[in-house]
Design a protein around this motif. Structure first.
Motif, mmCIF file in Angstrom:
data_model
loop_
_atom_site.group_PDB
_atom_site.id
_atom_site.type_symbol
_atom_site.label_atom_id
_atom_site.label_comp_id
_atom_site.label_asym_id
_atom_site.label_seq_id
_atom_site.Cartn_x
_atom_site.Cartn_y
_atom_site.Cartn_z
ATOM 1 N N VAL A 532 -18.221 18.697 33.450
ATOM 2 C CA VAL A 532 -19.358 18.645 32.529
ATOM 3 C C VAL A 532 -19.025 17.673 31.397
ATOM 4 C CG1 VAL A 532 -20.748 19.950 30.866
ATOM 5 C CG2 VAL A 532 -20.061 21.004 33.031
ATOM 6 N N LYS A 533 -19.948 16.767 31.122
ATOM 7 C CA LYS A 533 -19.767 15.834 29.995
ATOM 8 C C LYS A 533 -20.289 16.511 28.723
ATOM 9 C CE LYS A 533 -22.554 12.464 28.881
ATOM 10 N NZ LYS A 533 -23.336 11.215 28.737
ATOM 11 N N LEU A 534 -19.421 16.642 27.726
ATOM 12 C CA LEU A 534 -19.836 17.286 26.481
ATOM 13 C C LEU A 534 -20.844 16.422 25.734
ATOM 14 C CD1 LEU A 534 -16.626 18.796 24.847
ATOM 15 C CD2 LEU A 534 -18.277 19.897 26.352
ATOM 16 N N ASN A 535 -21.802 17.092 25.081
ATOM 17 C CA ASN A 535 -22.746 16.391 24.212
ATOM 18 C C ASN A 535 -22.573 16.794 22.751
ATOM 19 O OD1 ASN A 535 -24.186 14.644 25.963
ATOM 20 N ND2 ASN A 535 -25.201 16.450 26.858
ATOM 21 N N ASP A 536 -21.532 17.589 22.463
ATOM 22 C CA ASP A 536 -21.255 17.956 21.071
ATOM 23 C C ASP A 536 -20.847 16.723 20.272
ATOM 24 O OD1 ASP A 536 -21.762 20.508 21.795
ATOM 25 O OD2 ASP A 536 -19.721 21.262 21.531
ATOM 26 N N THR A 537 -21.125 16.767 18.969
ATOM 27 C CA THR A 537 -20.673 15.704 18.065
ATOM 28 C C THR A 537 -19.617 16.252 17.124
ATOM 29 O OG1 THR A 537 -22.432 16.200 16.479
ATOM 30 C CG2 THR A 537 -22.905 14.516 18.145
ATOM 31 N N LEU A 538 -18.894 15.352 16.512
ATOM 32 C CA LEU A 538 -17.845 15.737 15.566
ATOM 33 C C LEU A 538 -18.434 16.145 14.220
ATOM 34 C CD1 LEU A 538 -15.190 12.975 16.284
ATOM 35 C CD2 LEU A 538 -14.750 15.445 16.389
ATOM 36 N N ASP A 539 -17.814 17.120 13.617
ATOM 37 C CA ASP A 539 -18.100 17.471 12.229
ATOM 38 C C ASP A 539 -18.002 16.202 11.377
ATOM 39 O OD1 ASP A 539 -18.139 18.537 9.668
ATOM 40 O OD2 ASP A 539 -16.178 19.492 9.830
ATOM 41 N N VAL A 540 -19.010 15.976 10.514
ATOM 42 C CA VAL A 540 -18.986 14.751 9.704
ATOM 43 C C VAL A 540 -17.784 14.715 8.764
ATOM 44 C CG1 VAL A 540 -21.449 14.269 9.803
ATOM 45 C CG2 VAL A 540 -20.582 15.798 8.040
ATOM 46 N N TRP A 541 -17.219 15.901 8.451
ATOM 47 C CA TRP A 541 -16.013 15.895 7.635
ATOM 48 C C TRP A 541 -14.837 15.302 8.406
ATOM 49 C CZ3 TRP A 541 -16.238 16.239 2.636
ATOM 50 C CH2 TRP A 541 -17.299 16.928 2.053
ATOM 51 N N PHE A 542 -14.912 15.329 9.727
ATOM 52 C CA PHE A 542 -13.898 14.640 10.523
ATOM 53 C C PHE A 542 -14.089 13.131 10.395
ATOM 54 C CE2 PHE A 542 -11.885 12.775 14.191
ATOM 55 C CZ PHE A 542 -10.740 13.540 14.386
ATOM 56 N N ASP A 543 -15.352 12.681 10.451
ATOM 57 C CA ASP A 543 -15.642 11.244 10.285
ATOM 58 C C ASP A 543 -14.989 10.704 9.018
ATOM 59 O OD1 ASP A 543 -17.345 11.800 12.389
ATOM 60 O OD2 ASP A 543 -19.040 10.708 11.551
ATOM 61 N N SER A 544 -15.295 11.353 7.884
ATOM 62 C CA SER A 544 -14.762 10.866 6.613
ATOM 63 C C SER A 544 -13.284 11.202 6.473
ATOM 64 C CB SER A 544 -15.547 11.456 5.445
ATOM 65 O OG SER A 544 -15.485 12.869 5.445
ATOM 66 N N GLY A 545 -12.862 12.294 7.112
ATOM 67 C CA GLY A 545 -11.472 12.712 6.991
ATOM 68 C C GLY A 545 -10.485 11.772 7.639
ATOM 69 N N VAL A 546 -10.931 10.976 8.627
ATOM 70 C CA VAL A 546 -10.007 10.051 9.304
ATOM 71 C C VAL A 546 -10.154 8.622 8.790
ATOM 72 C CG1 VAL A 546 -9.829 11.442 11.385
ATOM 73 C CG2 VAL A 546 -11.623 9.700 11.235
ATOM 74 N N LEU A 547 -10.763 8.463 7.615
ATOM 75 C CA LEU A 547 -10.910 7.116 7.066
ATOM 76 C C LEU A 547 -9.567 6.454 6.803
ATOM 77 C CD1 LEU A 547 -13.918 7.632 4.629
ATOM 78 C CD2 LEU A 547 -13.921 6.507 6.851
ATOM 79 N N HIS A 548 -8.545 7.253 6.576
ATOM 80 C CA HIS A 548 -7.208 6.667 6.415
ATOM 81 C C HIS A 548 -6.814 5.882 7.665
ATOM 82 C CE1 HIS A 548 -5.823 10.013 8.948
ATOM 83 N NE2 HIS A 548 -6.553 10.803 8.175
ATOM 84 N N SER A 549 -7.327 6.313 8.807
ATOM 85 C CA SER A 549 -7.017 5.632 10.071
ATOM 86 C C SER A 549 -8.060 4.589 10.430
ATOM 87 C CB SER A 549 -6.915 6.666 11.201
ATOM 88 O OG SER A 549 -6.739 6.040 12.452
ATOM 89 N N THR A 550 -9.343 4.924 10.258
ATOM 90 C CA THR A 550 -10.416 4.037 10.704
ATOM 91 C C THR A 550 -10.712 2.902 9.730
ATOM 92 O OG1 THR A 550 -12.109 5.449 9.698
ATOM 93 C CG2 THR A 550 -11.493 5.931 11.973
ATOM 94 N N VAL A 551 -10.318 3.072 8.467
ATOM 95 C CA VAL A 551 -10.615 2.046 7.458
ATOM 96 C C VAL A 551 -9.327 1.493 6.842
ATOM 97 C CG1 VAL A 551 -11.777 1.547 5.269
ATOM 98 C CG2 VAL A 551 -12.876 3.041 6.953
ATOM 99 N N VAL A 552 -8.539 2.362 6.216
ATOM 100 C CA VAL A 552 -7.366 1.876 5.474
ATOM 101 C C VAL A 552 -6.415 1.118 6.394
ATOM 102 C CG1 VAL A 552 -5.363 2.536 4.105
ATOM 103 C CG2 VAL A 552 -7.551 3.697 3.744
#
Length: 948
Positions: A532-552
């Motif tokens: 089964v392919k999941l259709n859940d999305t990530l908590d938006v706090w995860f989006d901003s929480g990994v900015l150290h990795s995705t941006v910095v």
């Protein structure tokens, strides 16, 4: 009758009157946008990056505001504080880049789009819905960006980070993959905060607590085996009647999911005999419970510890099942009965204790907040509306003892403001303990500097007690959790780590739609039907929480982790500070920041929260369009942001008055530097008159205090010290004293050049001090300062042209403080004389100072000689002998020395040029209106000054 205009002064052209293009009226609201356009045209931010290249780096990571709605004053506070820090670090010699960003996924944007298009999957297809969410978020980003730039915030506005950028979305998936590979991600059916209106799990930061009235009920759980139950007590005093364990709960609707009753192992429990039954209660609560029940008098017939009753079975009050008595440290005697109804599917503590006893995690409630169709008694009912029915069913089964209304704090959805429920659903979690994440996070907290210091205890308490982090959401607009789960075993695909990278590459190219439109066969081939392919999305706090990795880590100008500083509101201990901490520790074993600084929230001048209904909202857009951004920035700097920050129209008006003091001081400096070329006219510091040398040394002291306050983020101290310097040392003393010398001595005289040199040094320093705060005004001053200089004050550093007084200075710093103290008392005496004697301006007065013959103050003033009158700005100043006359103004200096100030109205003629009243006015045939000093300055060699 109209006053006659004053006759023209024939000596006006012989005076060195101030002249400057720096206007008295700032006109900030209209001029600031013009400066912004000019800075944008010259690409000032990128030029600054090139100029600062090679310096030590200081990085403040920008926590993203949410891309929804206009900015409010809280946003303005946050961005201004960040800008002040970045600019002060730049002036301190650092390369301090600032990359702004936005949080772009999540429910608030979905709700806005729903209002326009309808629900995804029902009124519009999901792909179209997500496209509309992206477009809406971009509109919000554009609007907020314009408002932030209008505040004078300098940053890489042409290249911000957005969590919806394809690259960031892809790297967010990669961050999840890293955390997964390090063993922190797991699936579980655990109780989570669930909003019925959202139809989704909520993050901790999306929950707020409000008072709510609930039905509090006391319920009998009948003991199955009375004989075995009674064996657990030391002795029974001949009691009889059926035995029940009584629980207390404020959520009757959770009783269908009950799987146990919990006791505390170390509490004392009492078996209480009533007229027709026996009930078990915590001994400390017996009296309160009996008063609540109205079941008649009861008496204790036996006692035992909770641990003695573990494993005994109880009959569910209305379902055909037996449940065990279990033990849990979460049981207290603060309220209730000391026995806790336990439904692992509806509470975190219940779930945790249920794991220890392998209790079923039953959840009879659907995502719409209604009981599932197979739920006995309550099928299809809304849980909040079912409480009354539950009570009726309990009465039918003779299980209800009492039901009363009870007001308590209850979790609500912060968006819908409606009560939420706890319900167990299959969700994805970052485990706090599975791979030592909690322990490592607590160590990282201890290794971080928290400002204020209480922040450490606050976030430590949150992390040490927090449950596993539910990172999955049942939403459309968000970064997907790109997992394939086996239909039968519920296990992840064995090549999940490799699949995540493949999916991230596709998202990098096509955005999150690459996952939602993906046909599993493209990646899994013939095995696709097994997953089964999941259709859940990530908590938006995860989006901003990994900015150290995705941006910095992805932007070279931001350098390496950990960054120097995070700065947000104090609510982010449970939000961004924590999500960033947990993801960074999960990915690399350390915090993403070296230090964390928090600011308080804005309130009105009465300390009340701002709301449209109260009419006390202060919109930053309105402030900048009337007073100007620099006034708002000065208010931010003047306020101790560690607590609540009061703002109102009156407070801003007072801030504008303080701004005018600083501006007028600067205008005097610039006006008296007209025509001054530092390279040609500036004197060496050792050649300055003692008073000028002192103000340069005092400016050095102020600069030390200012830079220390910037380093410690104590901006209100900067405001106080700079404002005090402009008002006291400069405005009330130094600038007042040197006016005569500036205006009346010969233009190129040593006395005037000495003062101009001091003014130049003070202006150079003062402009830098205020530059991080008064960002527009400082640039305006910078353009008008004499001498060669770079295009912007930000291309400079803290001023290095200041120096302390030498040890052998004619007058020490303390001497000038004593002179200033005497001058303050003289000013008070003159003010009284204006009212009582009508002397008018101070130059119409002569004064006699009465000081003890052996006092330090008298000796000090004697050294000034004739220049004492210039320091006191009177036409004559004498050190008198003997006691002061009775009419003299009496005062006492700081060291206890008595001072008498006798003021007399001068009878001497007034010089038409310097306005001093001197006996030699009229004694010079060529200039009968002038005093001898002015004659010398007009026709002769010019006067000399020794001290002031």
């Amino acid at each position: 009758m109209a006053r006659k205009p004053a006759p023209p002064n024939p000596y006006k052209d012989t005076l060195n009157l101030p002249e400057t293009a720096f206007p008295m009226r700032a006109g900030l609201a209209t001029r600031e946008p013009e400066w912004l356009e000019a800075w944008k045209a010259e690409d000032r931010y990128q030029r600054l990056r090139e100029y600062c290249a090679g310096r030590p780096r200081f990085v403040l990571a920008d926590g993203p505001p949410y891309a929804n709605g206009s900015i409010h004053v809280g946003h303005a506070v946050n961005k201004i504080l960040k800008d002040v820090i970045v600019k002060s670090r730049t002036l301190a010699g650092f390369d301090a880049p600032y990359v702004p960003g936005w949080d772009c996924h999540g429910l608030p944007i979905e709700l806005k789009v729903e209002q326009k298009l309808g629900k995804a999957g029902r009124d519009v297809d999901a792909a179209t819905f997500r496209k509309a969410c992206r477009e809406y978020a971009q509109e919000q980003v554009d609007g907020q960006s314009a408002d932030f730039q209008r505040l004078g915030v300098l940053g890489d506005w042409d290249n911000p980070y957005l969590t919806m950028n394809y690259q960031v979305e892809a790297d967010t998936v990669r961050a999840l993959g890293t955390i997964f590979k390090r063993g922190h991600v797991q699936m579980g059916e655990k109780p989570v905060h669930w909003c019925v209106d959202c139809g989704s799990a909520l993050a901790e930061a999306e929950v707020e607590y409000e008072d709510k009235f609930s039905q509090a009920i006391d319920v009998r759980f009948r003991v199955v085996d009375d004989i075995d139950f009674l064996r657990r007590f030391d002795g029974i005093d001949g009691s009889r009647g059926p035995i029940s364990v009584v629980i207390w709960t404020t959520t009757p609707w959770t009783l269908p999911a009950n799987q146990a009753v919990a006791l505390h192992p170390e509490l004392n429990y009492a078996l209480v005999e009533l007229e027709h039954e026996r009930i078990l209660l915590a001994e400390d609560l017996v009296e309160d419970c009996l008063a609540r029940y109205s079941l008649g008098e009861g008496h204790i017939v036996a006692r035992t510890k909770g641990q003695a009753l573990e494993g005994l079975m109880l009959r569910h009050p209305f379902l055909e099942r037996d449940v065990p008595l279990i033990l849990g440290d979460h049981v207290t005697t603060e309220t209730g009965t000391g026995a806790v109804h336990t439904a692992p599917g509806h509470g975190q503590e219940d779930y945790a204790v249920g794991l220890q006893y392998s209790l079923p995690v039953e959840n009879p409630v659907g995502p719409d907040g209604r009981f599932l169709p197979d739920t006995p008694h309550f099928a299809g009912e809304n849980v909040h509306q079912a409480n009354g029915h539950v009570i009726d069913v309990l009465k039918e089964h003779a299980a209800l003892i009492v039901a009363v209304k009870f007001e308590h704090s209850y979790p609500h959805c912060w968006r819908h403001k409606t009560p939420i429920i706890f319900r167990a659903t299959p969700q994805w979690f970052i485990s706090m303990d599975r791979a030592e994440l909690r322990a490592d996070a607590l160590k990282a907290i201890a290794d971080t500097e928290w400002m204020p210091s209480w922040g450490q205890a606050r976030i430590h308490g949150m992390v040490v007690n927090r449950p596993d982090w539910c990172i999955s959401r049942q939403r459309n607009w968000g970064v997907p959790i790109p997992f394939f789960v086996h239909k039968e075993t519920n296990r992840l695909h064995p090549h999940t780590a490799e699949l995540i990278e493949t999916i991230a590459q596709r998202i990098e190219r096509d955005g999150i739609e690459a996952w939602f439109q993906l046909d599993p066969q493209e990646l899994l081939g013939e095995k696709a039907d097994d997953y089964v392919k999941l259709n859940d999305t990530l908590d938006v706090w995860f989006d901003s929480g990994v900015l150290h990795s995705t941006v910095v880590e992805k932007r070279p100008e931001l350098g390496e982790l950990p960054v120097d500083l995070f700065l947000e509101g104090s609510d982010q201990h449970r939000g961004w500070f924590q999500s960033s901490l947990l993801t960074s520790v999960a990915m690399r074993g350390e915090a993403p920041y070296k230090a964390v600084l928090t600011h308080g929230f804005t309130v009105d001048e009465k300390g009340e929260k701002m709301s449209k209904s109260r009419g006390n909202v202060v919109a930053p857009q309105e402030v900048v369009s009337t007073l100007g951004a620099d006034i708002l920035r000065l208010w931010v700097a003047a306020t101790d942001f560690s607590g609540e920050m009061a703002i109102s129209k009156d407070i801003l008006d007072r801030t504008a008055d303080a701004y005018r003091r600083i501006r007028n001081t600067t205008r005097f400096l610039l006006g008296n530097l007209n025509g001054f070329e530092p390279a040609e006219y500036a004197l060496p510091l050792e050649d300055l008159l003692p008073l000028d040398r002192w103000i340069v040394a005092r400016a050095l002291q102020v600069q030390g205090q200012v830079t220390q306050a910037y380093d410690g983020y104590q901006f209100h101290q900067i405001y106080q010290r700079v404002h005090n310097f402009c008002s006291v040392e400069l405005g009330s003393f130094y600038l007042d004293v040197i006016k005569d010398r500036q205006y009346t001595t010969q233009a190129d005289s040593h006395a005037r050049r000495s003062a101009q040199t001091a003014l130049y040094h003070v202006a150079e320093a003062l402009t830098r001090w205020v530059a991080p705060i008064l960002t527009f005004t400082a640039e305006e001053i910078w353009e008008l300062l004499p001498g060669e200089r770079p295009d912007s004050v930000l291309f400079a550093t803290w001023y290095e042209g200041l120096a302390p007084l030498p040890e052998d200075a004619t007058f020490s710093d303390g001497d000038w403080d004593r002179i200033l103290e005497v001058r303050t008392h003289v000013a008070r005496a003159l003010e009284l004389a204006r009212n009582e004697q009508g002397i008018g301006a101070s130059l119409n007065a002569e004064i006699d100072l009465h000081l003890p013959a052996d006092s330090t103050a008298r000796s000090l003033l004697e050294r000034l000689g004739d220049e004492l009158r210039f320091v006191l700005i009177t036409s004559e100043a004498r050190l008198a002998e003997g006691a002061a006359p009775e009419a003299a103004h009496a005062a006492e200096l700081g060291d206890g020395t008595p001072l008498g100030v006798a003021v007399h109205k001068s009878e001497q003629p007034k010089c038409a040029r310097c306005w001093h009243r001197r006996p030699d006015v009229g004694q010079h045939t060529q200039h009968p209106e002038l005093c001898g000093r002015c004659v010398s300055n007009v026709d002769g060699p010019g006067e000399t000054r020794r001290f002031a």
